[in-house]
Design a protein around this motif. Structure first.
Motif, PDB file in Angstrom:
ATOM      1  N   GLY A 108      54.714 -62.300  58.675  1.00  9.97           N
ATOM      2  CA  GLY A 108      55.295 -62.994  57.537  1.00  9.97           C
ATOM      3  C   GLY A 108      54.664 -62.597  56.223  1.00  9.97           C
ATOM      4  O   GLY A 108      54.497 -63.432  55.323  1.00  9.97           O
ATOM      5  N   CYS A 109      54.323 -61.307  56.087  1.00 10.78           N
ATOM      6  CA  CYS A 109      53.629 -60.815  54.886  1.00 10.78           C
ATOM      7  C   CYS A 109      54.504 -59.797  54.156  1.00 10.78           C
ATOM      8  O   CYS A 109      55.377 -59.159  54.749  1.00 10.78           O
ATOM      9  CB  CYS A 109      52.311 -60.149  55.256  1.00 10.78           C
ATOM     10  N   GLY A 110      54.217 -59.611  52.875  1.00 10.83           N
ATOM     11  CA  GLY A 110      54.904 -58.601  52.103  1.00 10.83           C
ATOM     12  C   GLY A 110      54.008 -57.470  51.671  1.00 10.83           C
ATOM     13  O   GLY A 110      54.475 -56.493  51.074  1.00 10.83           O
ATOM     14  N   THR A 111      52.709 -57.573  51.975  1.00  8.84           N
ATOM     15  CA  THR A 111      51.746 -56.566  51.526  1.00  8.84           C
ATOM     16  C   THR A 111      51.165 -55.815  52.717  1.00  8.84           C
ATOM     17  O   THR A 111      50.708 -56.425  53.690  1.00  8.84           O
ATOM     18  CB  THR A 111      50.598 -57.209  50.727  1.00  8.84           C
ATOM     19  N   LEU A 112      51.168 -54.492  52.618  1.00 15.55           N
ATOM     20  CA  LEU A 112      50.598 -53.622  53.644  1.00 15.55           C
ATOM     21  C   LEU A 112      49.452 -52.828  53.034  1.00 15.55           C
ATOM     22  O   LEU A 112      49.588 -52.242  51.958  1.00 15.55           O
ATOM     23  CB  LEU A 112      51.661 -52.660  54.174  1.00 15.55           C
ATOM     24  N   ILE A 113      48.318 -52.832  53.723  1.00 14.35           N
ATOM     25  CA  ILE A 113      47.165 -52.013  53.353  1.00 14.35           C
ATOM     26  C   ILE A 113      47.073 -50.867  54.349  1.00 14.35           C
ATOM     27  O   ILE A 113      47.186 -51.081  55.558  1.00 14.35           O
ATOM     28  CB  ILE A 113      45.857 -52.841  53.415  1.00 14.35           C
ATOM     29  N   VAL A 114      46.876 -49.648  53.872  1.00 15.85           N
ATOM     30  CA  VAL A 114      46.754 -48.485  54.760  1.00 15.85           C
ATOM     31  C   VAL A 114      45.438 -47.801  54.463  1.00 15.85           C
ATOM     32  O   VAL A 114      45.121 -47.506  53.301  1.00 15.85           O
ATOM     33  CB  VAL A 114      47.918 -47.495  54.570  1.00 15.85           C
ATOM     34  N   ALA A 115      44.650 -47.539  55.504  1.00 10.43           N
ATOM     35  CA  ALA A 115      43.347 -46.914  55.294  1.00 10.43           C
ATOM     36  C   ALA A 115      42.999 -46.024  56.476  1.00 10.43           C
ATOM     37  O   ALA A 115      43.500 -46.200  57.580  1.00 10.43           O
ATOM     38  CB  ALA A 115      42.268 -47.986  55.103  1.00 10.43           C
ATOM     39  N   GLY A 116      42.115 -45.063  56.222  1.00 10.06           N
ATOM     40  CA  GLY A 116      41.722 -44.098  57.241  1.00 10.06           C
ATOM     41  C   GLY A 116      42.239 -42.713  56.903  1.00 10.06           C
ATOM     42  O   GLY A 116      43.082 -42.543  56.010  1.00 10.06           O
ATOM     43  N   CYS A 156      39.830 -42.009  51.739  1.00 12.55           N
ATOM     44  CA  CYS A 156      40.552 -42.193  53.006  1.00 12.55           C
ATOM     45  C   CYS A 156      39.679 -41.795  54.193  1.00 12.55           C
ATOM     46  O   CYS A 156      39.630 -42.503  55.201  1.00 12.55           O
ATOM     47  CB  CYS A 156      41.841 -41.383  53.001  1.00 12.55           C
ATOM     48  N   THR A 157      39.023 -40.659  54.087  1.00 12.88           N
ATOM     49  CA  THR A 157      38.138 -40.221  55.162  1.00 12.88           C
ATOM     50  C   THR A 157      36.821 -40.993  55.079  1.00 12.88           C
ATOM     51  O   THR A 157      36.582 -41.751  54.142  1.00 12.88           O
ATOM     52  CB  THR A 157      37.887 -38.714  55.073  1.00 12.88           C
TER      53      THR A 157
END
Length: 348
Positions: free
Chosen positions: A268-276, A307-308
């Motif tokens: 139920g969220c609208g925010t996505l965090i992407v890492a790695g 990212c790394t």
């Protein structure tokens, strides 16, 4: 607080200084990363003992370099953070030993940081978006680093709920192994992504694993096998290699995007965090931005250089916990395997 961060979980030696008195990206006073890629290239992968020895050689000079870049001396530090796991045990012990010794000598607190929490929090170091501001929980995080591909519901910093993970090869491992079977040199993942830029879209179409059924888990080993068979039965020309690379990358990117959208719906969220490390993939960034825009939400990435694996994410995560009054005792302790759900929450 001025926190020194040390990252030695695998084959990068990372050191950084984060200053909590400064807002946004200005808080990162200095950071430096030394990569062991050249050392491990002739073996086609990371050799743990060689990785540990190289951390021993490089860590202290990198600490001096980073402090100089921040315009600080060791006496100016208020705390030390280090990667305590997960990772290679020997490599982790190098960083933990140096961090604990330095903290003891300076009589400042030290804390062991979960490597994946460092990745997860890295986008929060960036300057606030002029429209949306800084991302705040609750949100969903896609962690695509090394041997990890996970979707995590972040209810608060330190309160994490696993939504889905890979059942075999992680996305980054699939990139590296696919590159190797097509004859690309180590480390193959970034080279395969670069090669895919010249491939013809749609020349090869591979399945989007586990997207034809409910659930948020991943599996990339079968995709790797499909690529192996396609490569074996092809003319193995440079053009074909590029076309197969494009087909593989498209399959991984679309699979991740489909699962991320499902995870946002589930949480139920609208925010996505992407890492790695895989979060640096240009096609993945574009596809997730497109998906978020269609939903009326947002997706946040750290800058490419974060990212790394790096010390900045460890310094930042450690600073948040040290500010909250958390710290470890004087023992040198690492956890090669460590469930992020077991981390204590940070009191608001």
């Amino acid at each position: 607080m001025r926190i020194l961060g040390i990252e030695t979980s695998c084959d990068e030696t990372g050191v950084a200084v984060y200053d909590t008195s400064r807002a946004g990206s200005a808080g990162l006073r200095a950071h430096a990363v030394y990569s062991q890629v050249a050392l491990h290239a002739e073996y086609g992968g990371v050799v743990p003992e060689l990785a540990s020895r190289d951390h021993v050689r490089k860590l202290l000079p990198l600490v001096r370099q980073t402090l100089a870049g921040a315009g600080l001396g060791v006496g100016d530090l208020d705390g030390v953070a280090y990667t305590a796991g997960p990772g290679l045990v020997g490599a982790l012990l190098v960083g933990a030993g140096v961090a604990r010794s330095l903290a003891w000598a300076l009589d400042v607190p030290a804390i062991g940081v979960h490597h994946m929490e460092g990745h997860l929090l890295a986008p929060l170091m960036e300057d606030p978006d002029p429209v949306h501001g800084s991302p705040e929980p609750p949100f969903v995080a896609l962690l695509v680093s090394g041997g990890h591909t996970q979707l995590v519901a972040v209810e608060a910093i330190g309160r994490y709920r696993l939504l889905g993970e890979t059942l075999d090869d992680a996305a980054g491992e699939a990139f590296d192994k696919t590159a190797k079977l097509m004859g690309l040199p180590y480390p193959g993942g970034p080279q395969l992504a670069a090669l895919a830029e010249t491939g013809a879209p749609g020349a090869y179409r591979f399945s989007r694993p586990m997207t034809d059924r409910p659930g948020l888990d991943f599996s990339f080993s079968g995709l790797k096998t499909q690529v192996m068979l396609a490569w074996r039965d092809s003319d193995q020309s440079d053009a074909t290699r590029a076309d197969i690379a494009r087909g593989f990358e498209d399959a991984v990117v679309e699979t991740l995007a489909i699962k991320c959208e499902r995870a946002l719906d589930a949480a139920g969220c609208g925010t996505l965090i992407v890492a790695g490390g895989v979060g640096a993939n240009k096609r993945l960034r574009a596809r997730l931005h497109e998906m978020a825009a269609t939903r009326g939400g947002r997706v946040c990435f750290p800058r490419m250089e974060l990212c790394t694996d790096n010390g900045a994410m460890i310094a930042y995560a450690g600073a948040l916990r040290l500010q909250a009054g958390q710290h470890d005792d004087a023992s040198v302790h690492v956890a090669p395997r460590w469930d992020m759900a077991l981390l204590p929450a940070i009191a608001c």
